[in-house]
Structure formats: structure tokens, C-alpha cells
Design a protein around this motif. Structure first.
Motif: not given
Lengths: 292, 427
Positions: A207-214
Motif C-alpha cells: 500500500t505504501y509503495f503504491r501510494s508514494i509513487f508519482n
């Protein structure tokens, strides 16, 4: 010409090299081989190690040799001995300062590859929680990792320092490292099946990886040069990558199509009022920045 | 709202902060302690997102609710983005859980401003306090601070954190007044000056041999500037950066090319700047910090913007051809550093190797120097560039990228492991 067959570890190479140096055997008369390459192919010519003065070599060379030994290139033992010979008997004590020398350069490149592999191991090991010791309350973690070279011993100290407060094992195909709170120890390699597959936290991490991606700044090559695909199979976040890339175009399109939001008036708030009052006392915009 | 949903919102809200460095902290580790954590080596990027950015820290906001109305920011009060708020305990748990699995090197915590600067800052500091004091966490902590927070709170933040930062956001007060009306350049710089004072004070105390060991304090501060949200030129941006490095001793200035956000503001340009502009600014920043260049040499009043097609060192060399060719066997360090294609590390290798042998082109090849780039600018034992080449107008054309190479997939801007990438940076 003599053939020297060693176990592929630094200590063995060092001991044999010392012996050869004491006998003043020049590098062109030695054929180095290790058992990782050709077990039993060469008849070993064993000599008793003569006891003589051990020639002094720069500490930097030993560090370098320790690292090069972890590489898998079959030429490394001979290359190390050649540079050692030149340092001690070739009148080139300064040799390591000459990065343009092809033999020194080769050692440096091997060292660099080892350094990178160690760095990537520090980065991409993923611990999974397997149990909590009931008596001590210490959490126990296990990780699976597949380094390119034989670096487990060289890389383990970092994990001891960082994770002293938990018990952990890092399993790899060649060797395993274990920490129990007081001692670091090593054991032979194990198959992949010995390590757990998942951790309850993996989903939160994804979830973090997906959300921090721009999605508005896609740079796939930059990602891959630092996180090569060979590491992906053991990274819980890697399965998301393809979807994030393919979905990014649509997400940016949507942002660009979104109607711009007008500014909202400031809410009533004493803190904002105080900021406004401060701003009015400041020098007018455009005044040059003052140096304190 | 469950923790997963909060994380989704509050990581999304934090992703516009480019900083993720975790290097440059004081050396400490968890041996002999009760928890986990170590700092002090080169930074480690534990993962990379497809945007090419390093993921080394859990980078989240405590809340994305915000009183301010900064138009480039997705969390401004005029945005309709969904809001969420972590409790300090939730952030602490996430940090420790991620850290123990080796997902991250530590925490980078920032927050929207709620109620007041001090109220917000207290919450942020509380997270760091719990990590350090209750959980004995010795990993990396980076706290974003608010210039208007009371000095006592900033001091507490510095005690728990390895790095603290205040974002300057835009290089001029005009830009801020227009796009971030609550922000103020002078107050931001004052706060940076205060932090610099604290860092140096602590550093000086540490050097007194018999004095008791002082409490820890952050070893550095950094900031971020947005590029392309206002009309500031590269010269203005670099002058501001230079002032911040010089006057406030910042460790790093991050440049963040403005990119489209899901909640666009009517006050902002629709078209984002090319990503390569940000990349050129990082290269210029490197030249200022490690190669001995001055801002005016890179971006002058006459040509205030960097050449997007050529790296700034090469562009400088082409404007200053009289400096070249340079003899790699004789030239001093500061001149070698100005040769396009010679990075800091290779300059050191050349200086060391040439004490024992006259260097030839084959030697430079051993060092993997980009030959096509350096050849017109150097003399080696077996090479003198044709004078004609240096005088030739077409020299610039030789270095231009081929027409199709405009997929701007440059290596990510240098992030963690500052010094390492500096050394390998072939500028």
C-alpha cells in the motif's frame, strides 16, 4: 609451473600466497584454481609452508583481497597474487595508487561489484516475522536472499548493528547468517523452501509503495538501473510495478482534465490572523535577502 | 478509517517532497540497546518506485488537513482531497514494523498545519519522542519543521531527529506571496539560522574533551524548492540555493519539478516544466558544491536559464574554450574538475596515478572516462586535440543529443548516498 588448488575463501588464498611469497615463486609460475571451479581436476602439489618473514603489504590491499575473494571470476586468485608480487617483490609499493594500471583496475572493478552486491543485500533483504520467544519476548525474523556473489559474511555485520534487538536469520543458497542477541554465526546454504513466503505486513508495505509513487514522473529506466530485475522475485512490492507503470498515463490524463479548483477564502482562525499580522510587518516583497 | 486507508492517503499526500536522503547522520547502532536501528553509513535505498525515486524512509504526513493555501500543494485547504490523520502511536507502530522487516531506514515525518504551528509541531515531535524514548529506536528520523513554531519545539525536534528541514518552496517572496500567501521567506531563513546555530553549538560542545557528552542534535538541515510553479529563472533558483548553502550551511537543497496534481489550482501553470530542467538544476547544484563553480559562471544575468540540451559543465566549457585544452599530466585539481567528462573521483585517480607515470589515453580508458566527451578538452601524453576542433562552431553540435532522444529518462536526481553519487557523477 605449479598448480595451487584452494577452497574459494580469502583465508586459504592468503595462507598459500604467503607460502609462495616466502619461496619467492613469481606469479607466472603459479596456476591458481579453486574447488568451486574444477574439483579434483588438478593434482595438488603440496609444499610445507616455509616459515619465513611475511612481507608487509598495505592494509588497503588486504581489504581489497578480502573483497575480491568473494567474487566468482576464476581469474581472481592469480590476479591477486600478481598484484601482491608486484607490491612486495616488484618494487611497486605505490601500485595501489595507480588506478590506471590494468591489473589494479581489474581488482578495483571486482571490488566495486562486490561492494554493490553487499549494498543491494543491505537494501533488499526482507525479514518475515516467524515467532516471538515466549520467555524473552524477542521477535524472531527470517529472510531469504540470493546475492550474486559469496558476500554473506561480508554483509552480515551491518545487520547485527541494525537489528541487535531482534533475533534473525538470513538464508541464502550459499551460506546463512544468524543472530541471537549475543553472537553472529554462520551455517551452510539452504534451499528457498526453508524460508517463509509472506509476512502479514507485506500488504501494508505494498500500500505504501503504491501510494508514494508519482505517476506524473515516470522514469522506469532510472528505477531499473538501481533495482535490477534479478532482485524482484524476492521483493514483496515488485508485483505492483507493471500495473503502476501501465496505469500512470491514464492517471495523469485525468489530472490534466480536472477542472482547476478556485481558491477558498481563509477560515476564521486566530493563528492565521497572527500570521497575516506578522506578514504585514515584514519588509515589502522584493527586498533583497539580508545576510545575518 | 483503518490504518491501510490512512496510509494510502497520508503517503500519497507526502510524495511531493523529493528528499529521501538517509546519509550524513551521526554513527549510532542498536548493539547493547533494547531496540533496533542504526545510522551513519551511506544511505540505503530499500526500494525504487517507477518514478525513479529512491524509497529509503517511511515518508508520511501526520495529517493532510491544512490551514494553509499553498497552490502547488495537493493538501492546501482549497483542495477537495480526502483528509486523514494518524495518531502518533500509529506512526510509531508503522515505522517500527516496517523497519524490522528492512523495508526502510527510518521515518520522514511532515504534517499539514492544523490549529497552529506549535500544536502541529508538538504532535510531530511526540512521534519522534516515543520512537526514541519508549522504543529505543536508533534508526534515521527526519522531521519537517515549521518556521513559526516556537524555538523550544524546534530544539526538541532537533534532539530526536537526525535531520530537520524547512521547505523554502519558492526562491522569492514575490512567488510565495502569490502562491503560498501564509509563507514567508524571511521567517523561514530566520528559522534556518536558528537551527544552524544549534547544530554548530552542539558540534562545538562535542569537541571539548572533558565536558560531559551533550545530548544529540540533528547533524544537518535541508530544504526543497519547487521548480516551474512560478516564473523564477534558474539563476534566481541557484542564487537562493547558494545563499542557503553559504549562510545557513544546509546539507542539501532539493529541487522538485512541479508536476501535475490531482487537485489543480486555478493559479498554477497548466503545463509542467520539462523534467530535464530539474535534472540540470541538480547538476548545477553539484558544480556549486563539489566542483568549485560560482553561480554566475553557470547561470548569468545574460543567460539566466540552463541549457536543457547540454549538461551545465559542458555548456560552461563551450562558452570558455580559451581555458582548454587542459593537460591531464600537469593541470591542478581545480582545473581538472572543470573538464567535461571528468568527475570528482576520476580527478582524484588522475592526480594520484600521474605521480608515477605520464598518463596516456589508454590510461583514461581504464578509468572509463567518456572519451568522446573529454577528447576536445584535454592533452595527454599521446594526445593533443586539433586546435581546429576547439575553435570549430560545430563543436556544440557534436554534443547535442540525437533528435529522437527526448524521452527524458535521465538517471534519477542524486538522492541518498549523497557523496557516492557525487563521486560517480561524470559532469
Amino acid at each position: 609451473m605449479r598448480t595451487v588448488v584452494i577452497q574459494p575463501v580469502f583465508e586459504e588464498w592468503r595462507d598459500r600466497a604467503r607460502g609462495l611469497l616466502a619461496l619467492r615463486v613469481p606469479p607466472e609460475e603459479v596456476l591458481w584454481s579453486d574447488e568451486a571451479q574444477e574439483p579434483g581436476l588438478f593434482a595438488e602439489v603440496e609444499e610445507a609452508s616455509p616459515r619465513g618473514p611475511v612481507p608487509k603489504v598495505p592494509a588497503a590491499f588486504l581489504d581489497m583481497a578480502r573483497s575480491v575473494a568473494a567474487h566468482t571470476d576464476a581469474r581472481r586468485w592469480g590476479a591477486l597474487y600478481r598484484v601482491l608480487w608486484r607490491l612486495t617483490h616488484g618494487g611497486e609499493r605505490h601500485l595501489l595508487a595507480v588506478a590506471t594500471d590494468p591489473e589494479v583496475r581489474q581488482l578495483q572493478l571486482w571490488c566495486k561489484a562486490i561492494g554493490r552486491d553487499i549494498h543491494k543485500m543491505h537494501a533488499f533483504v526482507r525479514f518475515r516475522l516467524v515467532a516471538t520467544d515466549e520467555a524473552t519476548g524477542r521477535e524472531q525474523f527470517v529472510a531469504w536472499f540470493e546475492p550474486e556473489y559469496r558476500i554473506v559474511r561480508l554483509a552480515a555485520g551491518f545487520f547485527e548493528k541494525r537489528f541487535a534487538g531482534m533475533d534473525w536469520s538470513i538464508l541464502t543458497p550459499h551460506a546463512c547468517a544468524h543472530w541471537d542477541g549475543s553472537m553472529l554465526h554462520f551455517s551452510p546454504g539452504v534451499p528457498r523452501s526453508a524460508a517463509p513466503d509472506e509476512d502479514a505486513l507485506d500488504e501494508l508495505w505494498r500500500t505504501y509503495f503504491r501510494s508514494i509513487f508519482n505517476p506524473a514522473r515516470l522514469k522506469v529506466r532510472a528505477m531499473q538501473s538501481e533495482m535490477p530485475k534479478k532482485y524482484w522475485k524476492n521483493l514483496p512490492e515488485a508485483p505492483l510495478i507493471a500495473g503502476l507503470i501501465s496505469g500512470s498515463g491514464g492517471r495523469v490524463e485525468k489530472m490534466l482534465r480536472t477542472e482547476a479548483r478556485p481558491a477558498k477564502p481563509a477560515p476564521k482562525n486566530t493563528y492565521l490572523d497572527s500570521l497575516r499580522a506578522m506578514n504585514e510587518c515584514e519588509p515589502p516583497p522584493g527586498a533583497p535577502p539580508e545576510s545575518p | 478509517m483503518d490504518i491501510q486507508h490512512k496510509l494510502e492517503i497520508l503517503a500519497d499526500a507526502a510524495k511531493y517532497d523529493a528528499s529521501c536522503a538517509s546519509s550524513g547522520a551521526a554513527r549510532k547502532d542498536s548493539r547493547g540497546g533494547k531496540g533496533v536501528g542504526s545510522t551513519g553509513g551511506t544511505g540505503i535505498c530499500h526500494s525504487y518506485a517507477p518514478d525513479g525515486r529512491c524509497i529509503s524512509l517511511l515518508k508520511v504526513l501526520l495529517t493532510n488537513a491544512c490551514l494553509y493555501d499553498c497552490h502547488y500543494c495537493i493538501n492546501r485547504r482549497s483542495s477537495n482531497v480526502q483528509r486523514a490523520r494518524f495518531t502518533p502511536e500509529e506512526v510509531v507502530r508503522l515505522t517500527l514494523d516496517f523497519y524490522k522487516r528492512n523495508f526502510i531506514e527510518g521515518l520522514f515525518l511532515s504534517s499539514g498545519i492544523i490549529r497552529s504551528a506549535d500544536y502541529t509541531m508538538e504532535l510531530v515531535v511526540e512521534v519522534a519522542r516515543q520512537l526514541r524514548e519508549e522504543h529505543h529506536f536508533r534508526g534515521y528520523i527526519h522531521l519537517k519543521t515549521i518556521p513559526e513554531a516556537s524555538p523550544a519545539l524546534i530544539e526538541m525536534a532537533g534532539r530526536y531527529a537526525d535531520r530537520i528541514s524547512i521547505n523554502i518552496e519558492l526562491p522569492t517572496q514575490q512567488g510565495l506571496s502569490k502562491l503560498a500567501p501564509e509563507k514567508n521567506l524571511a521567517r523561514t531563513q530566520d528559522a534556518m539560522g536558528h537551527i544552524r546555530g544549534k547544530i554548530e553549538e552542539r558540534h562545538a560542545e562535542k569537541r571539548k574533551p572533558e565536558a560531559p557528552k551533550p545530548p544529540p542534535f540533528a547533524t544537518g538541515q535541508s530544504t526543497q524548492m519547487l521548480v516551474g510553479a512560478d516564473d523564477s529563472t534558474d539563476a534566481v533558483i541557484l542564487q537562493r540555493a547558494d545563499l542557503l548553502y553559504g549562510t545557513y550551511r544546509l546539507r542539501r537543497v532539493y529541487y522538485s519539478g512541479f508536476s501535475p496534481i490531482p487537485e489543480p489550482s486555478a493559479l498554477l501553470p497548466i503545463k509542467p516544466p520539462p523534467l530535464v530542467r530539474e535534472h540540470r538544476l541538480y547538476q548545477a547544484d553539484w558544480l556549486l558544491r563539489f566542483y568549485g563553480f560560482k553561480v554566475e559562471e553557470i547561470a548569468s544575468a545574460a543567460a539566466p536559464n540552463l541549457d536543457l540540451q547540454l549538461d551545465p559543465k559542458l555548456a560552461w566549457a563551450l562558452r570558455n574554450r580559451a581555458t582548454f585544452p587542459v593537460d591531464v599530466n600537469r593541470a591542478p585539481r581545480e582545473i581538472l574538475l572543470r573538464v567535461p567528462g571528468l568527475g570528482v573521483r576520476n580527478v582524484e585517480r588522475i592526480l594520484s596515478a600521474r605521480r608515477y607515470a605520464r598518463l596516456r589515453l589508454a590510461d583514461l580508458l581504464q578509468l572509463r572516462v567518456p572519451m568522446k566527451k573529454v577528447l576536445p578538452f584535454i592533452i595527454a601524453a599521446d594526445h593533443t586535440p586539433a586546435r581546429l576542433g576547439l575553435d570549430d562552431d560545430s563543436l556544440r553540435a557534436r554534443f547535442l543529443p540525437p533528435p529522437r532522444q527526448m524521452e527524458l529518462d535521465f538517471a534519477a536526481p542524486p538522492v541518498a548516498g549523497d557523496i557516492d553519487s557525487v563521486r560517480s557523477g561524470e559532469l
